[in-house]
Design an enzyme around this catalytic site. Structure first.
Site, mmCIF file in Angstrom:
data_model
loop_
_atom_site.group_PDB
_atom_site.id
_atom_site.type_symbol
_atom_site.label_atom_id
_atom_site.label_comp_id
_atom_site.label_asym_id
_atom_site.label_seq_id
_atom_site.Cartn_x
_atom_site.Cartn_y
_atom_site.Cartn_z
ATOM 1 N NE ARG A 7 39.764 42.616 41.480
ATOM 2 C CZ ARG A 7 38.346 42.929 41.483
ATOM 3 N NH1 ARG A 7 37.849 42.243 40.506
ATOM 4 N NH2 ARG A 7 37.880 43.783 42.431
ATOM 5 C CB ILE A 8 38.461 43.861 34.600
ATOM 6 C CG1 ILE A 8 39.231 42.702 33.757
ATOM 7 C CG2 ILE A 8 38.736 45.267 34.137
ATOM 8 C CD1 ILE A 8 38.914 42.791 32.236
ATOM 9 C CB SER A 9 34.588 41.735 38.153
ATOM 10 O OG SER A 9 34.935 42.461 39.111
ATOM 11 C CB THR A 10 32.815 40.791 33.540
ATOM 12 O OG1 THR A 10 32.689 42.283 33.043
ATOM 13 C CG2 THR A 10 31.902 40.244 34.701
ATOM 14 C CD GLN A 13 34.166 45.101 35.083
ATOM 15 O OE1 GLN A 13 35.045 44.362 35.475
ATOM 16 N NE2 GLN A 13 33.396 45.787 35.864
#
Length: 189
Positions: A7-10, A13
């Site tokens: 998982r990445i937040s933005t 990334q």
């Protein structure tokens, strides 16, 4: 089957580091996600959970990729454990398919419960201290005492609908009913 969750937040990334680590850890499949860890519902995590079956393992690069709060992690671990699904965090070397990994997670759960109990105790002590000083908790009333009495009088006269009264005084129905109940309690005591 071992399913990896990355998982990445933005969008700025990059998932490469996580994917490489999950492949090296032996994941048969890797599900990507781009969402905040603070959200309980994430499309990638939901997809990974749909694929998991009894005896499978969910793997992540780091615990913070799965969730931001310890409470959320523990709740998710309880669900996975109930479904017979293991969990691995590569960086923290946690593996709930082993006795040591289960121990670590049970310690986390115990610490989280301890923290919740401390917060509850402090909150109760603070409220008790405030009451002892004569302070009453809760939200301030939207209307002053005179307008609350007017609202109740209008309600009891039955010449206006509840919606009309609420619109006149700019209050909600639950607020009106709370005022009616409050004054009824005062009169009956």
């Amino acid at each position: 089957m071992k399913i990896g969750y990355a998982r990445i937040s933005t969008q700025e990334q990059n998932l490469d580091l996580q994917r490489d680590a999950l492949k090296a850890a032996g994941c048969d499949r890797i599900i990507d996600d781009s969402a905040s860890g603070g959200k309980a519902q994430r499309p990638g995590l939901d997809r990974a959970r749909e694929l998991l079956r009894h005896g499978d393992v969910l793997a992540v690069w780091r615990l913070d990729r799965l969730g931001r709060s310890l409470r959320h992690l523990i709740e998710l671990m309880a669900v996975l454990e109930g479904e017979g699904i293991g969990f691995q965090s590569i960086t923290e070397a946690i593996d709930t398919t082993t006795p040591g990994g289960k121990l670590v997670f049970h310690i986390f759960a115990a610490l989280a419960e301890f923290e919740r109990n401390l917060i509850r105790e402090r909150t109760t002590a603070g409220l008790d201290a405030a009451r002892a000083r004569g302070r009453k908790g809760g939200r301030r009333k939207k209307l002053d005492e005179r307008k609350r009495q007017l609202a109740v009088d209008l309600y009891r006269q039955k010449q206006h609908t509840v919606i009309e009264i609420c619109q006149m005084l700019d209050i909600s129905k639950p607020t009106l009913y709370a005022y009616v109940d409050e004054l009824t309690d005062i009169i009956s005591t």
